[in-house]
Design a protein around this motif. Sequence first.
Motif, PDB file in Angstrom:
ATOM      1  N   ARG A 175      14.861   4.398 -26.537  1.00  9.62           N
ATOM      2  CA  ARG A 175      16.274   4.066 -26.688  1.00  9.62           C
ATOM      3  C   ARG A 175      17.123   5.020 -25.843  1.00  9.62           C
ATOM      4  N   GLU A 176      18.035   4.441 -25.046  1.00 13.73           N
ATOM      5  CA  GLU A 176      18.954   5.184 -24.176  1.00 13.73           C
ATOM      6  C   GLU A 176      18.242   6.040 -23.125  1.00 13.73           C
ATOM      7  N   VAL A 177      17.006   5.679 -22.798  1.00 12.45           N
ATOM      8  CA  VAL A 177      16.239   6.398 -21.790  1.00 12.45           C
ATOM      9  C   VAL A 177      16.796   6.119 -20.396  1.00 12.45           C
ATOM     10  N   ALA A 232       7.844  -1.656 -27.435  1.00 15.79           N
ATOM     11  CA  ALA A 232       8.649  -0.450 -27.194  1.00 15.79           C
ATOM     12  C   ALA A 232      10.123  -0.776 -27.395  1.00 15.79           C
ATOM     13  N   ASN A 233      10.887   0.206 -27.847  1.00 12.93           N
ATOM     14  CA  ASN A 233      12.328   0.056 -28.019  1.00 12.93           C
ATOM     15  C   ASN A 233      13.014   0.609 -26.773  1.00 12.93           C
ATOM     16  N   LEU A 234      13.555  -0.298 -25.951  1.00 11.32           N
ATOM     17  CA  LEU A 234      14.240   0.071 -24.716  1.00 11.32           C
ATOM     18  C   LEU A 234      15.744  -0.213 -24.799  1.00 11.32           C
ATOM     19  N   CYS A 235      16.257  -0.354 -25.998  1.00  6.21           N
ATOM     20  CA  CYS A 235      17.668  -0.670 -26.178  1.00  6.21           C
ATOM     21  C   CYS A 235      18.549   0.352 -25.467  1.00  6.21           C
ATOM     22  N   GLU A 236      19.510  -0.179 -24.715  1.00 10.36           N
ATOM     23  CA  GLU A 236      20.502   0.611 -24.000  1.00 10.36           C
ATOM     24  C   GLU A 236      19.906   1.587 -22.992  1.00 10.36           C
ATOM     25  N   GLY A 237      18.651   1.329 -22.601  1.00  7.30           N
ATOM     26  CA  GLY A 237      18.017   2.147 -21.575  1.00  7.30           C
ATOM     27  C   GLY A 237      18.462   1.733 -20.188  1.00  7.30           C
ATOM     28  N   ASP A 238      18.408   2.647 -19.248  1.00  6.73           N
ATOM     29  CA  ASP A 238      18.750   2.356 -17.861  1.00  6.73           C
ATOM     30  C   ASP A 238      17.451   2.166 -17.082  1.00  6.73           C
ATOM     31  N   ALA A 261       8.759  -6.084 -26.669  1.00  3.23           N
ATOM     32  CA  ALA A 261       9.685  -4.979 -26.383  1.00  3.23           C
ATOM     33  C   ALA A 261      11.115  -5.394 -26.712  1.00  3.23           C
ATOM     34  N   THR A 262      11.901  -4.454 -27.202  1.00  5.24           N
ATOM     35  CA  THR A 262      13.306  -4.684 -27.518  1.00  5.24           C
ATOM     36  C   THR A 262      14.143  -4.161 -26.361  1.00  5.24           C
ATOM     37  N   LEU A 263      14.930  -5.070 -25.749  1.00  9.91           N
ATOM     38  CA  LEU A 263      15.698  -4.723 -24.555  1.00  9.91           C
ATOM     39  C   LEU A 263      17.200  -4.886 -24.750  1.00  9.91           C
ATOM     40  N   CYS A 264      17.680  -4.859 -25.990  1.00  9.33           N
ATOM     41  CA  CYS A 264      19.104  -5.095 -26.246  1.00  9.33           C
ATOM     42  C   CYS A 264      19.971  -4.066 -25.516  1.00  9.33           C
ATOM     43  N   GLY A 265      20.872  -4.567 -24.690  1.00 14.17           N
ATOM     44  CA  GLY A 265      21.805  -3.701 -23.972  1.00 14.17           C
ATOM     45  C   GLY A 265      21.183  -2.898 -22.846  1.00 14.17           C
ATOM     46  N   ALA A 266      19.915  -3.161 -22.495  1.00 14.40           N
ATOM     47  CA  ALA A 266      19.261  -2.411 -21.410  1.00 14.40           C
ATOM     48  C   ALA A 266      19.805  -2.859 -20.054  1.00 14.40           C
ATOM     49  N   ASN A 267      19.905  -1.927 -19.130  1.00 10.48           N
ATOM     50  CA  ASN A 267      20.335  -2.217 -17.771  1.00 10.48           C
ATOM     51  C   ASN A 267      19.093  -2.492 -16.934  1.00 10.48           C
TER      52      ASN A 267
END
Length: 183
Positions: free
Chosen positions: A135-137, A152-158, A172-178
Amino acid sequence: MAEYTMIELENLVEKKTKLTGVDLANANLRCANLSNAYLEGANLTGADLSNANLSDAYLEEVNLTGADLSNANLSKTYLSEANLTGADLSNANLSEACLFDANLSKVDFTNANLWKANFGEINLENANFNLANLREVKLWGANLCEANLYCANLCEGDLAETNLTGANLTGATLCGANLREAN
């Protein structure tokens, strides 16, 4: 351990001694308290650092190839230009760690906490992020070719401009990911 006993090493770290280039290859440092350690250029190839505390440590250009860092605390650790090829970081805490220009190919990050970790443009080819918290990575421009990101949790990741060729993103969770210009 070639140069120090674990107690001697922990005492040197506590006194903020700079241990530049120290050779700790294959050392048993299980459960060691190396918080705030300065180990620039150290050789920790094959070392057992499972359950060790390396939070806020300075590990620039450290060789951790094949090291066991499972369940280790590496929060806010600086690992720029480190080589962790094939290392075990399962269940490790790398929250807010800095890993610029590190080699992390074939690293096992299963169930690791990588919240707000900053990777930059690095090699994560064939890395395993099964059930990891990303998250936020910051993975901008990273090579995630053939990486396992299962659940994997990739929410709000760049993940802008990352190479995701052949990566497993199942569950994988990609909510808000760039994902701008990622492939």
